[in-house]
Design a protein around this motif. Structure first.
Motif, mmCIF file in Angstrom:
data_model
loop_
_atom_site.group_PDB
_atom_site.id
_atom_site.type_symbol
_atom_site.label_atom_id
_atom_site.label_comp_id
_atom_site.label_asym_id
_atom_site.label_seq_id
_atom_site.Cartn_x
_atom_site.Cartn_y
_atom_site.Cartn_z
ATOM 1 N N SER A 34 0.766 -1.198 0.080
ATOM 2 C CA SER A 34 0.147 -0.059 -0.325
ATOM 3 C C SER A 34 0.995 1.195 -0.031
ATOM 4 N N LEU A 35 0.468 2.343 -0.630
ATOM 5 C CA LEU A 35 1.129 3.464 -0.610
ATOM 6 C C LEU A 35 0.409 4.577 -0.202
ATOM 7 N N LEU A 36 -0.646 4.310 0.732
ATOM 8 C CA LEU A 36 -1.433 5.312 1.438
ATOM 9 C C LEU A 36 -0.671 5.694 2.776
ATOM 10 N N GLY A 37 -0.940 6.957 3.066
ATOM 11 C CA GLY A 37 -0.347 7.171 4.373
ATOM 12 C C GLY A 37 1.204 7.197 4.336
ATOM 13 N N LEU A 38 1.880 7.617 3.521
ATOM 14 C CA LEU A 38 3.036 7.563 3.462
ATOM 15 C C LEU A 38 3.906 8.682 4.523
ATOM 16 N N LYS A 39 3.050 9.840 4.570
ATOM 17 C CA LYS A 39 3.673 10.971 5.424
ATOM 18 C C LYS A 39 3.990 10.150 6.942
ATOM 19 N N GLY A 40 5.098 10.410 7.426
ATOM 20 C CA GLY A 40 5.269 10.007 8.940
ATOM 21 C C GLY A 40 5.717 8.731 8.964
ATOM 22 N N ARG A 41 5.611 7.800 8.040
ATOM 23 C CA ARG A 41 6.180 6.460 8.122
ATOM 24 C C ARG A 41 7.269 6.185 7.027
ATOM 25 N N ILE A 42 7.634 7.122 6.222
ATOM 26 C CA ILE A 42 8.820 6.912 5.135
ATOM 27 C C ILE A 42 9.210 8.161 4.900
ATOM 28 N N SER A 43 10.610 8.552 4.541
ATOM 29 C CA SER A 43 10.917 9.762 3.961
ATOM 30 C C SER A 43 11.002 10.249 2.592
ATOM 31 N N GLU A 44 10.993 11.143 2.004
ATOM 32 C CA GLU A 44 10.707 11.580 0.643
ATOM 33 C C GLU A 44 12.157 10.823 0.144
ATOM 34 N N ALA A 45 13.094 10.897 0.487
ATOM 35 C CA ALA A 45 14.332 10.742 0.010
ATOM 36 C C ALA A 45 14.285 9.110 -0.083
ATOM 37 N N ASP A 46 13.681 8.437 0.790
ATOM 38 C CA ASP A 46 13.710 7.011 0.645
ATOM 39 C C ASP A 46 12.744 6.450 -0.367
ATOM 40 N N VAL A 47 11.643 7.293 -0.576
ATOM 41 C CA VAL A 47 10.724 6.824 -1.502
ATOM 42 C C VAL A 47 11.461 7.137 -3.335
ATOM 43 N N LEU A 48 12.097 8.191 -3.291
ATOM 44 C CA LEU A 48 13.033 8.361 -4.661
ATOM 45 C C LEU A 48 14.035 7.298 -4.636
ATOM 46 N N THR A 49 14.738 6.696 -3.585
ATOM 47 C CA THR A 49 15.806 5.758 -3.744
ATOM 48 C C THR A 49 15.026 4.411 -4.206
ATOM 49 N N LYS A 50 13.794 4.250 -3.640
ATOM 50 C CA LYS A 50 13.093 3.006 -4.218
ATOM 51 C C LYS A 50 12.893 3.117 -5.684
ATOM 52 N N ILE A 51 12.441 4.147 -6.091
ATOM 53 C CA ILE A 51 11.709 4.368 -7.386
ATOM 54 C C ILE A 51 12.945 4.405 -8.452
#
Length: 739
Positions: free
Chosen positions: A520-537
């Motif tokens: 699930s990609l809901l509720g990303l705020k507070g549980r993962i950083s934007e930097a980590d999301v970009l790294t995964k992408i």
């Protein structure tokens, strides 16, 4: 003598195996016993032994008493980063004497007491960072008092002291080796991440890898490292270089730019013959091959090489010039069968298409007839699909390979009419229908047949046990256009368009993910950083490909983050100058790579999507998942049963079956254990009849293969279980009979 060993059975701890200990004594002193030494070990290697048998010789838990099997202990890693989502672990634990070694869903290494589940030590390869990535197990090596756990964390190979959990400083650089070194691309810009553990031959760790599946991906080298020093000893090029076998099956310079053809599912070993066996995935790009015309060895192949040198011995290619992502996803099973009146050592290879390939271990020749049959031509400009494909005549396919209108689901008249309309609009000419711009139905699908869990083999009966999936999907190709503008959009709207184009098929329109492990990609705020999301992408991982080229400029980075983090207040971005930058190479591709700018580029924009009705229900009638027992000597089926259930779609007493990736374990107690269904159950079947004898509810999704071992006279079945909202890191659960 230096050697890779399995834990030997201690007499005082294994009273039920006194007879085999005598045989073991004879084997050591005069080689008078021909039984395999793995028979006398605990579960000391991924998938049980060097043959990848997933077989346990223990019989304390058996048909008569399995109904009493109960939870013995639980180990909880509790290593999720604050705010992290629930994760699944695919780890198949190994057991050395009385210590169990496993990795968590976050990729951290743990040693626990195999009798109680008490923690002994842990090691974090990410040193407090988020980490993650798929890890299916670890490898153990010893020489006297030198005992090591070899495992990968991200793109690093670690050697850890098995007693203390401390890195061994003489291995590589301070206990680790950079797996990006020795590849084609810039080591500082690529990321080569194995998902399955390596296998040992003497002092060599032989290791496959996971690479991107997009254009310009790294090639899937299989490599051997010195266990003591971390030194690279040999490399087998799965995309052959000039002068190597198979080079002629590619364009002349393809080795400079083509990628994939990687072994990501694990390996098997015949130590007496000094042979290592592995299976490979498709070359990149998976669905379009204008830049790789030819058969493309050693993509989609079972390959045998010399374990000491990496020298080529033989291969068998299961799919020529793959356009369907029909990877060979699991290590070959090394088996012995009765064939034409004599015993033959063979290799049995499972597949996504539902074919089982049974090959002579020394020559690679099939033991059963295989026909090369004409298959449909591609209608995508620039593509040249290979005109024939191999069809084994025995065993019969263990997954459905053809759909008719009668197979379309009929939840209601409206639902069926809608599904039929889609079905009739798609190109569909059977198993090897190429992808098309107008849309192609793919079946059994890239998640079809069987996955990385592979098969289990019982040498005493000659039966091989394998699960199957029927999971049709739609392939729809689109040419990449460099100059298609996007009219004035807000950053958020641009992010939504990127998500809709590339992410929705796996994570859903509602961003809730699905039962196949797409989170699930809901509720990303507070549980993962934007930097980590970009790294995964950028880097991808698991099923998710590398999307570094999709977000190649700052505006697109901002856009996808604005959408995923639900930030609709971003200012308008103005006009986009293109929809998608033409994908030529992944981040960090070698500058020496041949430019292929003149060739067209197509992407399958619905890759890994499902054929479903408007309410998200499977588009075909059940069964969707099965468990089979196949006699490898005759090629006939002993039995087939439905595996798993979706109760909301059940008709009468007949279960629906469910798709899944995890594989079975078979034991001398007459049982086949298997998990990996979304109703979160763990089951045991009668290995002779397929009758379900036991099942238990689990707290989460157990997307892993079970292991079996014995400590202090008690047999255990142990399984990695995924995380939940209450326990995001998941657990390791061990089951045994009551005292």
């Amino acid at each position: 003598m230096n050697r890779a060993v399995l834990p030997k059975v201690r007499k005082q701890k294994y009273p039920v195996l006194k007879g085999v200990l005598i045989c073991m004594f004879l084997l050591v002193w005069n080689s008078g016993c021909e039984q395999d030494r793995d028979t006398f070990s605990n579960w000391g290697i991924y998938k049980a032994d060097e043959k990848s048998s997933s077989y346990s010789p223990l019989d304390q838990i058996n048909k008569e008493n399995v109904s009493k099997l109960a939870l013995a202990w639980v180990f909880e890693p509790n290593d999720t980063i604050a705010g992290g989502r629930p994760r699944n672990s695919e780890s198949n634990p190994i057991i050395i004497e009385d210590v169990l070694y496993t990795t968590s869903a976050r990729g951290r290494l743990f040693a626990v007491d195999a009798g109680t589940g008490a923690l002994k030590w842990s090691f974090d390869p990410f040193y407090g960072e988020r980490g993650g990535g798929i890890k299916r197990g670890v490898t153990y090596w010893e020489d006297g008092s030198d005992k090591r756990i070899l495992f990968t964390g991200g793109d690093k190979l670690f050697a850890i002291d098995a007693t203390t959990g401390v890195p061994i400083p003489s291995f590589g650089k301070e206990g680790k080796v950079d797996l990006n070194q020795g590849m084609r691309g810039d080591p500082d810009k690529i990321s080569v991440i194995p998902t399955s553990p390596g296998i040992l031959f003497e002092d060599l760790l032989i290791l496959g890898t996971e690479v991107s599946e997009l254009y310009g991906a790294e090639p899937g080298h299989v490599r051997a490292y010195n266990v003591r020093t971390g030194e690279s000893i040999w490399t087998f090029h799965t995309i052959p270089q000039p002068g190597e076998v198979g080079h002629e099956t590619w364009p002349g310079d393809a080795w400079k730019y083509a990628g994939g053809a990687n072994n990501w599912g694990g390996l098997s070993l015949d130590a007496s013959r000094e042979m290592v066996f592995f299976a490979t995935g498709s070359p990149t790009y998976d669905y379009y091959g204008a830049d790789r015309k030819g058969m493309n060895l050693f993509g989609n192949s079972v390959v045998a090489v010399n374990a000491r040198t990496g020298a080529y011995l033989w291969h068998f290619q299961t799919v020529h010039h793959d356009l369907w992502d029909y990877d060979l996803p699991a290590p070959p099973n090394l088996v012995t069968v009765e064939h034409d009146g004599r015993k033959i050592d063979a290799v049995a290879q499972t597949s996504k298409v539902g074919f089982l390939y049974v090959l002579d271990r020394e020559t690679g020749e099939s033991l059963f007839p295989i026909e090369e049959r004409p298959v449909p031509h591609s209608d995508v400009p620039g593509e040249e699909a290979w005109p024939t494909q191999p069809f084994p005549l025995k065993p019969a396919p263990y997954a459905r390979q053809y759909l008719e209108e009668a197979d379309i689901a009929d939840y209601s008249a409206a639902s069926r009419d809608s599904l039929l309309q889609v079905f009739r609009s798609l190109r569909y000419e059977g198993l090897f229908t190429p992808p098309s711009v107008g849309g192609t139905l793919q079946f059994p699908g890239s998640r079809g047949g069987s996955s990385w869990g592979g098969a289990a083999f019982d040498a005493s009966t000659g039966l091989l046990y394998v699960r199957s999936n029927d999971s049709p999907e739609i392939m729809r190709m689109k040419k990449v256009e460099p100059d298609s503008p996007i009219s004035d959009q807000s950053v958020y709207e641009l992010g939504e368009s990127i998500y809709t184009r590339y992410c929705v098929n796996c994570h859903g329109k509602d961003r809730k993910g699905d039962e196949q492990g797409n989170p699930s990609l809901l509720g990303l705020k507070g549980r993962i950083s934007e930097a980590d999301v970009l790294t995964k992408i950028r880097q991808g991982g698991g099923k998710m490909p590398n999307f570094s080229s999709i977000i190649a400029d700052k505006r697109k980075e901002e856009a996808i983050l604005a959408y995923l983090f639900e930030n609709e207040t971003q200012q308008p971005s103005g006009r986009e100058t293109y929809l998608l930058k033409e994908i030529i190479s992944n981040q960090g591709a070698s500058p020496e790579s041949q430019s292929t700018d003149s060739l067209p580029r197509y992407l399958n924009l619905t890759a890994y999507g499902y054929f479903r009705d408007s309410k998200g229900r499977p588009g075909i009638k059940p069964p969707w998942g099965m468990l089979h027992a196949i006699n490898l000597s005759t090629g006939e089926y002993a039995w087939s049963v439905r595996l798993g259930n979706k109760p909301e779609f059940q008709s009468g007493q007949q279960e629906t079956g469910e798709t899944g990736s995890a594989g079975p374990t078979v034991t001398a107690g007459g049982l086949v254990f298997i998990a990996g269904t979304r109703e979160n159950k763990f089951r045991a079947f009668d290995k002779d009849t397929g009758e379900k004898l036991w099942e238990i509810d689990l707290p989460g999704f157990a997307n892993a293969n079970p292991s079996s071992y014995q400590v202090d006279g008690k047999q255990y079945i142990v399984l990695s279980v995924g995380g939940t909202a209450e326990n995001t890191a998941g657990s390791v659960m061990a089951f045994s009979l009551p005292d």
